[in-house]
Design an enzyme around this catalytic site. Structure first.
Site, PDB file in Angstrom:
ATOM      1  N   HIS A 144      50.392  30.641 144.945  1.00 13.38           N
ATOM      2  CA  HIS A 144      49.575  29.488 145.321  1.00 13.38           C
ATOM      3  C   HIS A 144      48.369  29.439 144.406  1.00 13.38           C
ATOM      4  O   HIS A 144      48.146  30.346 143.585  1.00 13.38           O
ATOM      5  CB  HIS A 144      49.153  29.573 146.787  1.00 13.38           C
ATOM      6  CG  HIS A 144      50.236  29.180 147.747  1.00 13.38           C
ATOM      7  ND1 HIS A 144      50.722  27.896 147.836  1.00 13.38           N
ATOM      8  CD2 HIS A 144      50.940  29.902 148.665  1.00 13.38           C
ATOM      9  CE1 HIS A 144      51.667  27.832 148.757  1.00 13.38           C
ATOM     10  NE2 HIS A 144      51.824  29.050 149.274  1.00 13.38           N
ATOM     11  N   ASP A 173      45.571  23.901 141.752  1.00 16.91           N
ATOM     12  CA  ASP A 173      46.443  22.818 142.210  1.00 16.91           C
ATOM     13  C   ASP A 173      46.119  21.482 141.549  1.00 16.91           C
ATOM     14  O   ASP A 173      47.007  20.807 141.029  1.00 16.91           O
ATOM     15  CB  ASP A 173      46.317  22.651 143.728  1.00 16.91           C
ATOM     16  CG  ASP A 173      47.269  23.552 144.498  1.00 16.91           C
ATOM     17  OD1 ASP A 173      48.079  24.243 143.855  1.00 16.91           O
ATOM     18  OD2 ASP A 173      47.190  23.577 145.734  1.00 16.91           O
TER      19      ASP A 173
END
Length: 395
Positions: A144, A173
């Site tokens: 992540h 992200d």
């Protein structure tokens, strides 16, 4: 809440006329899809069939009704069936861009890798978004945002000396991921327009978050950056660049780097200690920071904001999400808009010849399946057969 309100509708924008196929996923690739839709592209998302409602916190959090999902058209397919693969390939033949955010090899297993897609459409821009990239030792591994920025060096530099801070999921992200994919897609579209051939864009969050550290690497090469937290002028060590707690427990942000701005900070804060004159003496920074901490605790955040507003001292209130949506500057620019789905950021940047507008809300899964199948040349009987065989789905 007194903010700009609007009725969402199909944006025109500079990318009007562009068709994008988005493979449904999470994180940065959907953010790129949102950006493309915000700028006027027709973004057709390939969804899995709608799952039964779940009360699991993660399922509820990620359900496809968020702001990032705005502006799409949804086709629901069972991609384990080769007939569904053919639907996507027909769509790809009419599209300009495909974006996907799966682990390396997944699209190939679905029969939708670059080779078959570019065979159908040699001008296609095939955008791939991963954490680690399409190759390298970690390519097949899960991760992540926090993992990707840890490996790039970005996480190491953020937070107090004791340990790194978690900077939301903005760096990997969205900044180093979705924004990077957007840049790659637009660059590849320019090449395709000039040369008539598409290509694969390999965007990795580790690469993107490393790229965001270009300035820090430059400072380090010149000997102006120490590779440890709270030791540099942009990481919280300097008294003139950081946050301070006010009398009401809220905070202000100070960014008075340049001498003229720094002088205004001292003047408006009522600081006449000669020690502050030696702004760039790093050895004095801890002492000067403590003095500023005492000063800012004497008034509330909003009192300080009113005092500094309109000056070049570079002092601003630290606003919550709700406060940001109602700040006079953001209201004046309609930076946030109110919709039936709640407050959300407006499309950005802004264009004077091809202005954008807020796209429609996130679609119901499969709501565009039937019209798109007809547009792709499927006869009514064929569509009914595909629905009966649970290859395609519509509400």
């Amino acid at each position: 809440m007194n903010i700009h309100t609007t009725t969402p509708h199909r944006a025109a924008g500079p990318l009007a006329g562009l068709t994008v196929v988005e493979m449904a996923g999470l994180g940065p690739a959907p953010f790129t899809g949102m950006l493309l839709a915000d700028l006027g592209a027709t973004v057709v998302r390939i969804d899995r069939p709608a799952a039964p409602p779940s009360d699991h916190p993660l399922d509820t959090l990620l359900r496809s009704d968020g702001i990032v999902d705005r502006g799409r058209q949804s086709i629901a397919l069972n991609l384990k069936d080769p007939r569904a693969t053919e639907v996507v390939l027909r769509l790809v033949a009419q599209a300009d861009v495909l974006i996907e955010g799966y682990r390396p090899g997944v699209m190939e297993k679905l029969g939708l890798g670059p080779q078959p897609c570019l065979a159908r459409n040699p001008r296609l821009v095939y955008g791939r978004m991963t954490g680690w990239g399409q190759d390298g030792p970690l390519a097949p591994s899960a991760g992540h945002d926090i993992n990707y920025i840890a490996l790039s060096g970005a996480l190491h530099g953020i937070g107090p000396r004791e340990r790194p801070a978690v900077p939301l999921n903005l760096i990997g992200d969205y900044g180093g991921g979705g924004m990077l994919l957007m840049v790659g897609v637009l660059a590849a579209l320019q090449h395709a327009a000039r040369h008539g051939v598409g290509q694969v864009v390999d965007a990795a969050m580790t690469d993107g978050s490393a790229l965001l550290l270009a300035a820090q690497h430059g400072f380090t090469a010149k000997g102006h950056w120490q590779d440890r937290r709270e030791s540099n002028f942009l990481d919280g060590a300097a008294h003139f660049y950081g946050t301070y707690t006010c009398a009401d427990g809220k905070h202000v942000a100070v960014g008075a780097i340049e001498p003229a701005f720094y002088r205004q900070l001292l003047t408006l804060a009522g600081l006449d200690d000669p020690a502050f004159d030696d702004q760039w003496n790093a050895g004095a920074w801890p002492h000067l920071r403590r003095q500023l901490e005492r000063v800012f605790r004497q008034r509330s955040r909003d009192e300080w904001a009113a005092l500094f507003e309109g000056s070049d001292a570079c002092v601003t209130p630290v606003l919550s999400l709700q406060e940001a949506a109602t700040h006079p500057h953001n209201r004046a620019r309609a930076t946030f808009v109110g919709t039936p789905q709640g407050v959300q950021p407006a499309p950005a940047p802004r264009f004077d010849r091809t202005p954008t507008a807020l796209p429609a809300a996130a679609p119901e899964i499969g709501s565009a399946t039937l019209p798109w199948l007809a547009q792709l040349g499927y006869a009514a009987d064929d569509i009914q057969a595909l629905r009966a065989a649970r290859v395609v789905f519509a509400p």
